[in-house]
Design a protein around this motif. Structure first.
Motif, mmCIF file in Angstrom:
data_model
loop_
_atom_site.group_PDB
_atom_site.id
_atom_site.type_symbol
_atom_site.label_atom_id
_atom_site.label_comp_id
_atom_site.label_asym_id
_atom_site.label_seq_id
_atom_site.Cartn_x
_atom_site.Cartn_y
_atom_site.Cartn_z
ATOM 1 N N CYS A 191 0.730 7.858 4.792
ATOM 2 C CA CYS A 191 1.559 8.289 3.676
ATOM 3 C C CYS A 191 0.975 9.559 3.090
ATOM 4 O O CYS A 191 1.840 10.263 2.423
ATOM 5 N N LEU A 192 -0.260 9.992 3.283
ATOM 6 C CA LEU A 192 -0.859 11.138 2.863
ATOM 7 C C LEU A 192 -0.363 12.278 3.783
ATOM 8 O O LEU A 192 0.010 13.354 3.270
ATOM 9 N N ASP A 193 -0.144 11.786 5.202
ATOM 10 C CA ASP A 193 0.565 13.061 5.863
ATOM 11 C C ASP A 193 1.890 12.991 5.636
ATOM 12 O O ASP A 193 2.190 14.206 5.614
ATOM 13 N N ARG A 194 2.582 12.176 5.186
ATOM 14 C CA ARG A 194 4.208 12.402 4.578
ATOM 15 C C ARG A 194 4.079 13.187 3.411
ATOM 16 O O ARG A 194 4.986 13.899 3.270
ATOM 17 N N VAL B 116 0.836 -1.234 0.027
ATOM 18 C CA VAL B 116 -0.102 -0.025 0.013
ATOM 19 C C VAL B 116 0.977 1.172 -0.027
ATOM 20 O O VAL B 116 0.620 2.216 -0.820
ATOM 21 N N ALA B 117 1.978 1.141 0.839
ATOM 22 C CA ALA B 117 2.776 2.597 0.899
ATOM 23 C C ALA B 117 3.497 2.760 -0.326
ATOM 24 O O ALA B 117 3.583 3.763 -0.939
ATOM 25 N N LEU B 118 4.004 1.759 -0.980
ATOM 26 C CA LEU B 118 4.849 1.676 -2.418
ATOM 27 C C LEU B 118 3.892 2.401 -3.471
ATOM 28 O O LEU B 118 4.125 3.164 -4.157
ATOM 29 N N ARG B 119 2.574 1.923 -3.418
ATOM 30 C CA ARG B 119 1.636 2.360 -4.302
ATOM 31 C C ARG B 119 1.298 3.876 -4.314
ATOM 32 O O ARG B 119 0.947 4.565 -5.280
ATOM 33 N N VAL B 120 1.034 4.404 -2.988
ATOM 34 C CA VAL B 120 0.937 5.728 -2.768
ATOM 35 C C VAL B 120 2.300 6.450 -3.029
ATOM 36 O O VAL B 120 2.181 7.784 -3.666
ATOM 37 N N LEU B 121 3.294 6.218 -2.390
ATOM 38 C CA LEU B 121 4.674 6.962 -2.404
ATOM 39 C C LEU B 121 5.548 6.807 -3.346
ATOM 40 O O LEU B 121 6.242 7.548 -3.616
ATOM 41 N N HIS B 122 5.496 5.671 -3.895
ATOM 42 C CA HIS B 122 6.632 5.388 -5.187
ATOM 43 C C HIS B 122 7.986 5.515 -4.759
ATOM 44 O O HIS B 122 8.794 5.934 -5.607
ATOM 45 N N ASP B 123 8.295 5.358 -3.634
ATOM 46 C CA ASP B 123 9.482 5.428 -3.044
ATOM 47 C C ASP B 123 9.881 4.114 -1.908
ATOM 48 O O ASP B 123 9.282 4.483 -0.969
ATOM 49 N N ALA C 180 8.734 4.392 2.019
ATOM 50 C CA ALA C 180 7.524 3.217 2.384
ATOM 51 C C ALA C 180 7.864 2.296 3.440
ATOM 52 O O ALA C 180 6.978 2.019 4.286
ATOM 53 N N GLU C 181 9.222 2.169 3.617
ATOM 54 C CA GLU C 181 9.755 1.514 4.666
ATOM 55 C C GLU C 181 9.333 2.128 5.841
ATOM 56 O O GLU C 181 9.287 1.759 7.198
ATOM 57 N N ASP C 182 9.799 3.472 5.964
ATOM 58 C CA ASP C 182 9.549 4.627 6.962
ATOM 59 C C ASP C 182 8.151 4.467 7.598
ATOM 60 O O ASP C 182 7.774 4.378 8.688
ATOM 61 N N MET D 134 -5.046 2.660 7.567
ATOM 62 C CA MET D 134 -3.858 3.426 8.468
ATOM 63 C C MET D 134 -2.774 3.929 7.585
ATOM 64 O O MET D 134 -2.250 4.900 7.691
ATOM 65 N N THR D 135 -2.312 2.910 6.705
ATOM 66 C CA THR D 135 -1.016 3.081 5.867
ATOM 67 C C THR D 135 -1.086 4.224 4.752
ATOM 68 O O THR D 135 -0.273 5.185 4.900
#
Length: 202
Positions: free
Chosen positions: A84-87, A36-43, A47-49, A79-80
């Motif tokens: 991600c959106l917060d970041r 999920v994190a990779l799909r939103v952040l592409h990094d 995503a690991e953070d 939650m994830t």
């Protein structure tokens, strides 16, 4: 094959301090959170953070999880995505802050901001690579806006020694910037600064 009831039990156990339960829960759901994190952040690093932050939040809030409101999978995915959106919002605010610090227009091209930031970071890194006495001399002269004579008096050091430290410091700074791919920029900056200082000290 595991059941939702097993996951709820594992969640409760890890929130009560069970290391084994945490490891089991992490092994089971970390791939989902990362996806999920990779799909939103592409990094991947970002995503690991986020993955780390999510599991810390699970430890804090897991005891309040209510299975009647949705599955653990949905709970973690929401939650994830929120983390991600917060970041992303935080990153956007940092960029806007840098625009103000650089005196840039709100609509300034992103390439210019990135270029300026990279140059600034390279210069800081290059300064840190100088010998301590040369770094202090360069910073005092060109960033502290002090004359050579003022530095000589402040440090109780001969004027010729101060000038030598600054000259060697600038030469080493130019070489350090060249190593970082900023040869032309550092040279022109050095010449402009050097010319300005010579006028002051004449």
């Amino acid at each position: 094959m595991h059941h939702p009831e097993d996951d709820c039990y594992t969640l409760r156990s890890m929130c009560e301090g069970s290391v084994e339960a945490f490891e089991l829960f992490y092994e089971r759901y970390a791939p989902l959170v990362m996806k999920v994190a990779l799909r939103v952040l592409h990094d991947r690093m970002e995503a690991e953070d986020v993955c780390h932050d999510v599991f810390l939040e699970v430890l804090r809030r897991g005891s309040s999880y209510d299975p009647r409101r949705g599955s653990i999978t949905s709970w973690l995915a929401i939650m994830t995505r929120s983390r991600c959106l917060d970041r992303l919002r935080k990153t956007r605010r940092l960029v806007q802050t840098e625009q103000v610090e650089l005196g840039a227009e709100t609509e300034a091209p992103t390439e210019e901001l990135v270029f300026s930031r990279l140059r600034k970071d390279a210069l800081v890194d290059a300064l840190q690579a100088l010998p301590a006495n040369q770094r202090t001399a360069v910073i005092g002269s060109y960033y502290g806006s002090q004359t050579h004579r003022e530095l000589s008096e402040e440090w109780n050091m001969p004027l010729g020694t101060v000038k030598s430290l600054i000259r060697y410091g600038l030469n080493h700074l130019r070489k350090q910037m060249e190593k970082r791919g900023w040869a032309h920029d550092s040279e022109s900056s050095r010449n402009r600064s050097g010319n300005g200082k010579e006028e002051v000290h004449k």
